[in-house]
Design a protein around this motif. Structure first.
Motif, PDB file in Angstrom:
ATOM      1  N   LEU A   1       0.833  -1.202   0.000  1.00  0.00           N
ATOM      2  CA  LEU A   1       0.000   0.000   0.000  1.00  0.00           C
ATOM      3  C   LEU A   1       0.869   1.253   0.000  1.00  0.00           C
ATOM      4  N   ILE A   2       1.970   1.238   0.741  1.00  0.00           N
ATOM      5  CA  ILE A   2       2.901   2.374   0.707  1.00  0.00           C
ATOM      6  C   ILE A   2       3.450   2.554  -0.700  1.00  0.00           C
ATOM      7  N   ARG A   3       3.849   1.455  -1.341  1.00  0.00           N
ATOM      8  CA  ARG A   3       4.380   1.546  -2.707  1.00  0.00           C
ATOM      9  C   ARG A   3       3.330   2.098  -3.662  1.00  0.00           C
ATOM     10  N   LEU A   4       2.094   1.617  -3.520  1.00  0.00           N
ATOM     11  CA  LEU A   4       1.006   2.076  -4.381  1.00  0.00           C
ATOM     12  C   LEU A   4       0.768   3.569  -4.216  1.00  0.00           C
ATOM     13  N   ARG A   5       0.767   4.042  -2.973  1.00  0.00           N
ATOM     14  CA  ARG A   5       0.539   5.463  -2.724  1.00  0.00           C
ATOM     15  C   ARG A   5       1.693   6.308  -3.249  1.00  0.00           C
ATOM     16  N   ARG A   6       2.921   5.818  -3.132  1.00  0.00           N
ATOM     17  CA  ARG A   6       4.069   6.562  -3.661  1.00  0.00           C
ATOM     18  C   ARG A   6       3.989   6.640  -5.187  1.00  0.00           C
ATOM     19  N   ASP A   7       3.569   5.555  -5.822  1.00  0.00           N
ATOM     20  CA  ASP A   7       3.404   5.579  -7.272  1.00  0.00           C
ATOM     21  C   ASP A   7       2.368   6.621  -7.681  1.00  0.00           C
ATOM     22  N   ARG A   8       1.284   6.701  -6.926  1.00  0.00           N
ATOM     23  CA  ARG A   8       0.262   7.711  -7.229  1.00  0.00           C
ATOM     24  C   ARG A   8       0.821   9.121  -7.078  1.00  0.00           C
ATOM     25  N   GLU A   9       1.605   9.329  -6.018  1.00  0.00           N
ATOM     26  CA  GLU A   9       2.205  10.647  -5.799  1.00  0.00           C
ATOM     27  C   GLU A   9       3.119  11.023  -6.951  1.00  0.00           C
ATOM     28  N   ILE A  10       3.904  10.047  -7.425  1.00  0.00           N
ATOM     29  CA  ILE A  10       4.806  10.313  -8.554  1.00  0.00           C
ATOM     30  C   ILE A  10       3.997  10.637  -9.803  1.00  0.00           C
ATOM     31  N   GLN A  11       2.931   9.870 -10.050  1.00  0.00           N
ATOM     32  CA  GLN A  11       2.081  10.135 -11.210  1.00  0.00           C
ATOM     33  C   GLN A  11       1.448  11.520 -11.118  1.00  0.00           C
ATOM     34  N   GLN A  12       1.009  11.877  -9.908  1.00  0.00           N
ATOM     35  CA  GLN A  12       0.407  13.197  -9.720  1.00  0.00           C
ATOM     36  C   GLN A  12       1.429  14.307  -9.946  1.00  0.00           C
ATOM     37  N   LEU A  13       2.651  14.103  -9.444  1.00  0.00           N
ATOM     38  CA  LEU A  13       3.711  15.089  -9.654  1.00  0.00           C
ATOM     39  C   LEU A  13       4.042  15.224 -11.136  1.00  0.00           C
ATOM     40  N   ASN A  14       4.093  14.080 -11.833  1.00  0.00           N
ATOM     41  CA  ASN A  14       4.369  14.122 -13.268  1.00  0.00           C
ATOM     42  C   ASN A  14       3.267  14.854 -14.014  1.00  0.00           C
ATOM     43  N   ALA A  15       2.019  14.565 -13.630  1.00  0.00           N
ATOM     44  CA  ALA A  15       0.896  15.248 -14.277  1.00  0.00           C
ATOM     45  C   ALA A  15       0.942  16.746 -14.004  1.00  0.00           C
ATOM     46  N   THR A  16       1.270  17.107 -12.756  1.00  0.00           N
ATOM     47  CA  THR A  16       1.387  18.524 -12.399  1.00  0.00           C
ATOM     48  C   THR A  16       2.511  19.183 -13.185  1.00  0.00           C
ATOM     49  N   LEU A  17       3.634  18.458 -13.301  1.00  0.00           N
ATOM     50  CA  LEU A  17       4.768  18.995 -14.042  1.00  0.00           C
ATOM     51  C   LEU A  17       4.414  19.188 -15.509  1.00  0.00           C
ATOM     52  N   GLU A  18       3.738  18.202 -16.094  1.00  0.00           N
ATOM     53  CA  GLU A  18       3.326  18.325 -17.496  1.00  0.00           C
ATOM     54  C   GLU A  18       2.389  19.507 -17.689  1.00  0.00           C
ATOM     55  N   GLN A  19       1.464  19.696 -16.726  1.00  0.00           N
ATOM     56  CA  GLN A  19       0.547  20.833 -16.812  1.00  0.00           C
ATOM     57  C   GLN A  19       1.310  22.148 -16.722  1.00  0.00           C
ATOM     58  N   ARG A  20       2.297  22.218 -15.818  1.00  0.00           N
ATOM     59  CA  ARG A  20       3.094  23.438 -15.683  1.00  0.00           C
ATOM     60  C   ARG A  20       3.895  23.694 -16.947  1.00  0.00           C
ATOM     61  N   VAL A  21       4.420  22.625 -17.560  1.00  0.00           N
ATOM     62  CA  VAL A  21       5.173  22.780 -18.811  1.00  0.00           C
ATOM     63  C   VAL A  21       4.253  23.308 -19.906  1.00  0.00           C
ATOM     64  N   ARG A  22       3.024  22.755 -19.988  1.00  0.00           N
ATOM     65  CA  ARG A  22       2.074  23.234 -21.001  1.00  0.00           C
ATOM     66  C   ARG A  22       1.727  24.704 -20.780  1.00  0.00           C
ATOM     67  N   GLU A  23       1.500  25.065 -19.496  1.00  0.00           N
ATOM     68  CA  GLU A  23       1.171  26.457 -19.195  1.00  0.00           C
ATOM     69  C   GLU A  23       2.337  27.381 -19.524  1.00  0.00           C
ATOM     70  N   ARG A  24       3.554  26.940 -19.174  1.00  0.00           N
ATOM     71  CA  ARG A  24       4.733  27.762 -19.459  1.00  0.00           C
ATOM     72  C   ARG A  24       4.960  27.894 -20.951  1.00  0.00           C
ATOM     73  N   THR A  25       4.738  26.793 -21.679  1.00  0.00           N
ATOM     74  CA  THR A  25       4.886  26.837 -23.138  1.00  0.00           C
ATOM     75  C   THR A  25       3.880  27.806 -23.748  1.00  0.00           C
TER      76      THR A  25
END
Length: 217
Positions: free
Chosen positions: A141-165
């Motif tokens: 469950l810890i691993r699963l939650r960390r994977d979700r956090e990483i996915q969320q961070l990646n999605a946030t980063l992609e959104q920030r990149v799109r906004e910056r672009t």
């Protein structure tokens, strides 16, 4: 049986093997949600996998299990202990064992449950087995939650990149527009300067010293 799979497959295998190992009628592993309800990740009931569901904690044994780090055990009279939770009596559940699953900082994040339709006496061997299953469920469950956090961070980063672009494209468009305006505004006076200097050069032809011609050019 739990060595190979991960994620949903691991939780399904875990509930099945735990039910078989301790003779439980139902075993569930669930994750605590933001609204303080629990959503099951796997349910093994009466010898087969059952559909996942979400349930509340108030007045139930799972709520009690989540409040303590040690194993929560009710060997008999489960419905009488939790009269506010009629589902226990409706399903004829008489005994319960629950182990909270906790994050690395000790925060409750889920619960591993086992139910019986008859009273039990939980021996030390069964407690040891439950601890092994709970440890494996906790780690997954810890691993699963960390994977979700990483996915969320990646999605946030992609959104920030799109906004910056988009911001950069807007700034580039504004810069192009400004450059065009400057270029257009400079053309008329430059043409006038060029025309008058040509006329002046023709009128002064032969009348300038070499150094004056160089300066004029």
């Amino acid at each position: 049986g739990m060595a190979g799979p991960s994620g949903d497959a691991l939780f399904r295998a875990l509930t099945m093997h735990m039910a078989q190992a301790i003779g439980a009628d139902m075993v569930t592993v669930g994750e605590l949600q933001a609204d303080r309800r629990v959503r099951t990740l796997a349910v093994w009931k009466d010898g087969s996998t059952s559909r996942n569901y979400t349930f509340g904690l108030e007045g139930g044994p799972c709520g009690e299990a989540l409040t303590r780090p040690e194993l929560c055990v009710h060997e008999q009279g489960l419905a009488a202990h939790f009269p506010q939770y009629p589902a226990l009596a409706d399903q004829g559940l008489q005994a319960y064992v629950g182990q909270s699953l906790r994050d690395e900082d000790g925060t409750p994040m889920g619960v591993l449950n086992a139910f019986w339709r008859q009273p039990i006496q939980l021996p030390d061997e069964a407690r040891a087995l439950i601890a092994i299953f709970a440890s494996r469920a906790n780690a997954e469950l810890i691993r699963l939650r960390r994977d979700r956090e990483i996915q969320q961070l990646n999605a946030t980063l992609e959104q920030r990149v799109r906004e910056r672009t988009a911001e950069l494209e807007k700034l580039n468009a504004e810069l192009d527009s400004f450059a065009y305006s400057v270029s257009h505004d400079l053309k008329s006076p430059l043409r006038a300067i060029d025309g008058f200097t040509r006329l002046l050069g023709e009128q002064l032809e032969g009348r300038l010293q070499p150094d004056e011609t160089q300066l004029f050019d």
